[in-house]
Design an enzyme around this catalytic site. Structure first.
Site, PDB file in Angstrom:
ATOM      1  N   GLU A  89     -24.158 -19.445  44.959  1.00  0.00           N
ATOM      2  CA  GLU A  89     -24.701 -20.595  45.641  1.00  0.00           C
ATOM      3  C   GLU A  89     -25.898 -20.301  46.502  1.00  0.00           C
ATOM      4  O   GLU A  89     -26.249 -19.190  46.909  1.00  0.00           O
ATOM      5  CB  GLU A  89     -23.924 -21.265  46.499  1.00  0.00           C
ATOM      6  N   HIS A 100     -19.126 -25.492  39.278  1.00  0.00           N
ATOM      7  CA  HIS A 100     -17.879 -25.285  40.027  1.00  0.00           C
ATOM      8  C   HIS A 100     -17.095 -26.811  40.155  1.00  0.00           C
ATOM      9  O   HIS A 100     -17.839 -27.694  40.538  1.00  0.00           O
ATOM     10  CB  HIS A 100     -17.813 -24.411  41.167  1.00  0.00           C
TER      11      HIS A 100
END
Length: 331
Positions: free
Chosen positions: A145, A61
């Site tokens: 994550e 990201h």
């Protein structure tokens, strides 16, 4: 809608041809757990190597608010952290880079972590690439994550120091995960990806035509990205712990070689770049081998295909572990 129906019809035709005997049955096409096969199975595997997407492209990201201000994790849930303005620009730049990598007629299929910052990265990237070039988008929670706990309190800095002493792969955050836990769920996702490859999900363009010009894009997070590579290429824990995170908005490209295997040494990356990422000479040599190896080949200089290498290398690994423990005790 009609193009979507065409694509479904093409997939049904593909499956019908397979069942009728016009095409061989799908086999393991991942290229990372290939075994020795006898007779026509080996021929089938080579014949179907182009069922694989042309590339598997991993994207960390773009810059998030948490990358700039880590205290934000103490009051905002991790999955709701957004991109910064710089991050949105990084994501659009990643889209421009992706367009350069893909041919003019190539399409992509995307798996994306359901965190806001990864989905924002995909959205901005898609504006640059063109939404019409995405065959599909699937939110994939297994590529999220690493969990650090619901809210990260002020003791996180000390926990990260403890992780450095304990070992980055096995240290588990209170109420969270270790990298080893992430490895387990990434392994599960890898099996889904393999099944999608075997089914031929990535081999129809938007008009329903069978093609090998499709790219799989996975928008994820730094540690999860490294764990995916570790699992795919069968790296050991020491190899993983030597790697560095890619930068925010950086593309890591696994490209299908002439023989059907995916290699990180390709038109986008060279050996020098891999070395900067923390690759050992052994890991780089394996990528060079994969660049031209056939899908059913085994690397005879890799421990999973040459067991004696483990016994040759273990004394050095044991001494390295002991030195690490002595340093941790002295810290």
């Amino acid at each position: 809608r009609s193009s979507g129906i065409n694509r479904i019809n093409a997939l049904n035709t593909f499956e019908g041809d397979r069942r009728s005997g016009k095409m061989p049955n799908p086999v393991d096409l991942s290229g990372d757990d290939s075994g020795e096969f006898e007779g026509n199975i080996k021929v089938q595997k080579s014949a179907l190597s182009t069922m694989r997407p042309k590339r598997i492209i991993l994207l960390r990201h773009a810059q998030s608010q948490g990358n700039v201000d880590e205290s934000l994790y103490q009051r905002v849930p991790d999955h709701r952290i957004e991109l910064t303005e710089k991050g949105r620009a990084e994501a659009r730049a990643a889209g421009e880079r992706l367009k350069e990598i893909m041919g003019p007629d190539e399409l992509c299929y995307c798996y994306v972590s359901p965190y806001v910052r990864t989905m924002q990265t995909l959205f901005e990237m898609g504006q640059a690439v063109g939404p019409e070039r995405f065959l599909g988008v699937r939110e994939e929670p297994r590529m999220r994550e690493q969990d650090f706990g619901n809210y990260q309190d002020g003791g996180m800095a000390e926990l990260k120091r403890q992780r450095a002493r304990f070992g980055r792969f096995f240290f588990r955050f209170p109420n969270g995960e270790s990298a080893a836990d992430v490895y387990d769920r990434v392994t599960s996702f890898r099996e889904t990806l393999r099944n999608d490859i075997n089914f031929g999900r990535f081999n129809c363009n938007i008009s329903g035509s069978v093609t090998d010009d499709c790219n799989v894009v996975i928008v994820t997070h730094g540690l999860t990205l490294r764990i995916f590579l570790m699992r795919w290429y069968k790296w050991n824990v020491s190899m993983f712990e030597g790697l560095h995170n890619p930068g925010n908005g950086e593309l890591i490209v696994m490209e299908r070689g002439a023989g059907g295997r995916y290699s990180l040494i390709n038109s986008c990356h060279d050996a020098a770049q891999l070395k900067r990422m923390g690759f050992s000479e052994e890991m780089i040599a394996d990528q060079q081998w994969a660049n031209g190896a056939s899908a059913e080949a085994l690397n005879s200089e890799w421990p999973t295909s040459k067991g004696s290498l483990f016994f040759d290398q273990f004394p050095d690994r044991l001494e390295k572990s002991r030195r690490a423990e002595r340093r941790a005790q002295a810290a």
